[in-house]
Design a protein around this motif. Structure first.
Motif, PDB file in Angstrom:
ATOM      1  N   LEU A  60      -3.543   8.019  -7.858  1.00 39.03           N
ATOM      2  CA  LEU A  60      -4.765   7.206  -7.841  1.00 39.03           C
ATOM      3  C   LEU A  60      -4.586   5.873  -8.564  1.00 39.03           C
ATOM      4  O   LEU A  60      -5.432   4.985  -8.439  1.00 39.03           O
ATOM      5  N   GLU A  98      -8.904  11.637  -4.603  1.00 42.57           N
ATOM      6  CA  GLU A  98     -10.038  11.773  -5.525  1.00 42.57           C
ATOM      7  C   GLU A  98     -10.633  13.168  -5.397  1.00 42.57           C
ATOM      8  O   GLU A  98     -11.004  13.802  -6.404  1.00 42.57           O
ATOM      9  N   LEU A 121      -3.682   2.413  -2.754  1.00 43.49           N
ATOM     10  CA  LEU A 121      -3.723   3.391  -1.658  1.00 43.49           C
ATOM     11  C   LEU A 121      -4.584   2.900  -0.504  1.00 43.49           C
ATOM     12  O   LEU A 121      -5.503   2.112  -0.705  1.00 43.49           O
ATOM     13  N   LYS A 161      -7.044   7.391  -0.731  1.00 44.06           N
ATOM     14  CA  LYS A 161      -7.662   7.372  -2.062  1.00 44.06           C
ATOM     15  C   LYS A 161      -8.790   8.395  -2.130  1.00 44.06           C
ATOM     16  O   LYS A 161      -8.880   9.177  -3.083  1.00 44.06           O
ATOM     17  N   HIS A 180       0.851  -1.196   0.000  1.00 43.84           N
ATOM     18  CA  HIS A 180       0.000   0.000   0.000  1.00 43.84           C
ATOM     19  C   HIS A 180       0.888   1.249   0.000  1.00 43.84           C
ATOM     20  O   HIS A 180       1.946   1.271   0.617  1.00 43.84           O
TER      21      HIS A 180
END
Length: 135
Positions: free
Chosen positions: A112, A125, A116, A121, A33
């Protein structure tokens, strides 16, 4: 905030090209991650700003100046809430600790495409949709 230990921080480190610093987690539970430098606040930090400085220094070797909280939201980790802090740094020479396997500089769209943490994330966004500005 009385009990800092229930709160976490995420440091948004942006370079002169408008790219953000991301670290890839090397720990078994979250291996692979990616996220900006982040961590749990400690009551001994006294303030969130001190937590931001400590976590970034531990994870990257960078000295930062916390500028402002961009967003506070419920956390998706071991703490109840997390604040995303825009920070300023004087250098870009990153030295990773054992929690991270590698780092990279990515714009919001590129970020993105990475694996994540859910909260990270959602944050990026919102950046891409211009709901959050990081100027």
């Amino acid at each position: 905030m009385n009990d800092l230990s229930t709160h976490g921080i995420v440091a948004i480190v942006k370079n002169s090209e408008g790219k953000f610093l991301f670290l890839e987690d090397a720990r078994e539970q979250m291996k692979g991650h990616w996220a900006p430098p982040h961590g749990r606040c400690e009551n001994s930090d006294i303030t969130e700003e001190n937590s931001v400085k400590r976590e970034v220094k531990e994870e990257t070797g960078l000295d930062v100046k916390p500028l402002r909280v961009v967003l506070t939201q419920p956390a998706d980790t071991k703490v109840k809430t997390v604040s995303f802090w825009l920070v300023e740094t004087r250098g870009h020479t990153v030295t990773l600790d054992e929690e991270s396997s590698r780092f990279g500089w990515y714009n919001a769209e590129e970020a993105l495409q990475l694996l994540l943490y859910p909260g990270t994330k959602l944050f990026f966004e919102k950046v891409v949709r211009s709901e959050i500005t990081l100027d």
